[in-house]
Scaffold this motif. Structure first.
Motif, PDB file in Angstrom:
ATOM      1  N   VAL A 153      -6.749 115.523 -15.595  1.00  0.00           N
ATOM      2  CA  VAL A 153      -5.633 115.281 -16.536  1.00  0.00           C
ATOM      3  C   VAL A 153      -5.456 116.476 -17.476  1.00  0.00           C
ATOM      4  CG1 VAL A 153      -5.697 112.756 -16.461  1.00  0.00           C
ATOM      5  CG2 VAL A 153      -7.219 113.936 -18.032  1.00  0.00           C
ATOM      6  N   PHE A 163      -4.561 111.071  -9.788  1.00  0.00           N
ATOM      7  CA  PHE A 163      -3.773 111.948 -10.646  1.00  0.00           C
ATOM      8  C   PHE A 163      -3.236 111.110 -11.812  1.00  0.00           C
ATOM      9  CE2 PHE A 163      -2.506 115.396  -7.308  1.00  0.00           C
ATOM     10  CZ  PHE A 163      -3.815 115.817  -7.297  1.00  0.00           C
ATOM     11  N   GLY A 164      -2.951 111.816 -12.905  1.00  0.00           N
ATOM     12  CA  GLY A 164      -2.660 111.100 -14.152  1.00  0.00           C
ATOM     13  C   GLY A 164      -1.288 110.491 -14.279  1.00  0.00           C
ATOM     14  N   THR A 188       4.796 119.831 -17.754  1.00  0.00           N
ATOM     15  CA  THR A 188       6.031 120.560 -18.081  1.00  0.00           C
ATOM     16  C   THR A 188       7.298 119.770 -17.761  1.00  0.00           C
ATOM     17  OG1 THR A 188       5.874 121.638 -15.930  1.00  0.00           O
ATOM     18  CG2 THR A 188       5.020 122.863 -17.814  1.00  0.00           C
ATOM     19  N   ARG A 189       7.219 118.867 -16.761  1.00  0.00           N
ATOM     20  CA  ARG A 189       8.442 118.139 -16.371  1.00  0.00           C
ATOM     21  C   ARG A 189       8.880 117.141 -17.425  1.00  0.00           C
ATOM     22  NH1 ARG A 189       6.651 115.268 -11.381  1.00  0.00           N
ATOM     23  NH2 ARG A 189       4.667 115.571 -12.427  1.00  0.00           N
ATOM     24  N   ASP A 247      -4.489 121.443  -9.749  1.00  0.00           N
ATOM     25  CA  ASP A 247      -5.249 120.178  -9.663  1.00  0.00           C
ATOM     26  C   ASP A 247      -6.533 120.342  -8.852  1.00  0.00           C
ATOM     27  OD1 ASP A 247      -4.318 119.694  -6.867  1.00  0.00           O
ATOM     28  OD2 ASP A 247      -2.394 119.322  -7.832  1.00  0.00           O
TER      29      ASP A 247
HETATM   30  P1  UTP Z   1       0.962 117.425 -11.877  1.00  0.00           P
HETATM   31  O1  UTP Z   1       1.649 118.609 -11.335  1.00  0.00           O
HETATM   32  O2  UTP Z   1       1.504 116.093 -11.579  1.00  0.00           O
HETATM   33  O3  UTP Z   1       0.836 117.495 -13.447  1.00  0.00           O
HETATM   34  O4  UTP Z   1      -0.581 117.483 -11.488  1.00  0.00           O
HETATM   35  P2  UTP Z   1       1.208 118.593 -14.492  1.00  0.00           P
HETATM   36  O5  UTP Z   1       0.896 119.968 -13.989  1.00  0.00           O
HETATM   37  O6  UTP Z   1       0.589 118.171 -15.776  1.00  0.00           O
HETATM   38  O7  UTP Z   1       2.760 118.300 -14.626  1.00  0.00           O
HETATM   39  P3  UTP Z   1       4.062 119.197 -14.474  1.00  0.00           P
HETATM   40  O8  UTP Z   1       4.227 119.396 -12.996  1.00  0.00           O
HETATM   41  O9  UTP Z   1       3.816 120.476 -15.243  1.00  0.00           O
HETATM   42  O10 UTP Z   1       5.120 118.348 -15.082  1.00  0.00           O
HETATM   43  C1  UTP Z   1      -1.285 116.409 -10.893  1.00  0.00           C
HETATM   44  C2  UTP Z   1      -2.488 116.032 -11.742  1.00  0.00           C
HETATM   45  O11 UTP Z   1      -3.387 117.129 -11.862  1.00  0.00           O
HETATM   46  C3  UTP Z   1      -3.640 117.430 -13.210  1.00  0.00           C
HETATM   47  C4  UTP Z   1      -2.460 116.868 -13.986  1.00  0.00           C
HETATM   48  O12 UTP Z   1      -2.854 116.587 -15.329  1.00  0.00           O
HETATM   49  C5  UTP Z   1      -2.089 115.641 -13.177  1.00  0.00           C
HETATM   50  O13 UTP Z   1      -2.863 114.526 -13.539  1.00  0.00           O
HETATM   51  N1  UTP Z   1      -3.767 118.898 -13.342  1.00  0.00           N
HETATM   52  C6  UTP Z   1      -2.784 119.706 -12.889  1.00  0.00           C
HETATM   53  C7  UTP Z   1      -4.922 119.414 -13.905  1.00  0.00           C
HETATM   54  O14 UTP Z   1      -5.841 118.681 -14.323  1.00  0.00           O
HETATM   55  N2  UTP Z   1      -5.031 120.769 -14.020  1.00  0.00           N
HETATM   56  C8  UTP Z   1      -4.070 121.606 -13.580  1.00  0.00           C
HETATM   57  O15 UTP Z   1      -4.242 122.842 -13.695  1.00  0.00           O
HETATM   58  C9  UTP Z   1      -2.914 121.063 -13.000  1.00  0.00           C
END
Ligand code: UTP
Length: 269
Positions: free
Chosen positions: A10, A129-130, A15-16, A109
């Protein structure tokens, strides 16, 4: 083999969903009266998970606060005859054994999951995933764990053609009911190149071999290490399965999904 540990990466930037997520982690945005992340922890616990490993960043400390014991708040509520509200916050830190580890930079991730390797050790584990919430009587994680026979099980859903290029998509082989053999995966294919309409959602049961596969996987164009690239590597060496999850799925990482989740869960009250 019993799956006891879940890794919840998490540490992403969300960013979205900015500017809502500039300060407040997207995982703490509410569905009705509980943050998204609490639904995920409850889903994991109802599926037999005993240890939750959060991969957080220094900007996501609020997640740790949410799962901490807060006796002062309980005392104030009790003193004001709000015992029923105190009851809603009291058991949260007792739901599971919580660990927190840090990803210093948002490098993907997959990179986040690698930070949990020593805590997971040499046993299979759940990854959530969160932002993916599934509404069904049987928790989505339990549906996946029930299919686990030693090789990875990835949650998938059917995706309309026009949205498929936003997903990781499986190339399915034989299936037994909702369980599909995975012959390969393609990340965000062009609509006409998608190998199926089965899109990956953020729930997985992983064997410990996934760590090596993530390290071997190709970094994406933006330099991030992704779990899906690890599965692409893993599928070259051992069996990977996909399970078509039962239930309605919400992507709460963006406004539309969070609003729809709120409607659906509110209608249940
Ligand atoms: P997402 O792409 O859905 O989350 O990653 P994000 O990067 O927070 O969101 P956007 O795309 O910028 O809107 C899937 C999961 O992996 C975690 C995110 O928190 C989410 O739970 N994640 C993503 C990490 O822990 N580290 C990262 O470097 C990237």
């Amino acid at each position: 083999m019993k799956i006891k540990k879940a890794v919840l990466p998490v540490a992403g930037m969300g960013t979205r969903f900015m500017p809502a997520t500039k300060v407040v982690p997207k995982e703490l945005l509410p569905i009705v009266d509980k943050p998204v992340i609490q639904y995920l922890v409850e889903e994991a616990v109802l599926s037999g998970i005993e240890e939750i490993i959060f991969v957080i960043s220094k900007n996501k400390e609020l997640i740790r606060h949410h799962f901490s014991h807060y006796p002062e708040l309980e005392s104030v509520l009790k003193a004001r005859n709000k015992e029923h509200i105190a009851e809603k916050i009291r058991p949260i830190h007792e739901m599971a054994h919580f660990h927190y580890i840090y990803q210093d930079e948002p490098l993907g991730d997959g990179h986040a999951i690698l930070q949990a390797e020593s805590l997971v050790g040499d046993e299979p584990f759940l990854v959530l995933f969160g932002d993916d919430i599934v509404k069904h009587d049987i928790p989505a994680s339990k549906q996946l764990i029930d299919q686990f026979k030693g090789e990875s099980v990835i949650a998938v859903e059917r995706v309309p053609k026009e949205s498929i290029s936003a997903y990781g998509v499986i190339h399915p082989g034989e299936n037994q009911g909702r369980l599909y053999e995975v012959h390969g995966l393609v990340e965000k294919p062009a609509q006409e190149e998608a190998p199926s309409d089965l899109g990956v959602i953020g729930k997985y049961v992983c064997p410990p071999t996934i760590f090596e596969a993530i390290r071997e996987g190709a970094a994406s164009k933006d330099g991030e290490l992704r779990l899906i690239d690890g599965f692409i590597k893993l599928a070259e060496k051992e069996g990977v399965w996909a399970y078509h999850i039962e239930g309605e799925r919400f992507d709460t990482g963006q406004a539309k999904g969070l609003i729809e989740a709120n409607r659906a869960f509110h209608d249940d009250l």
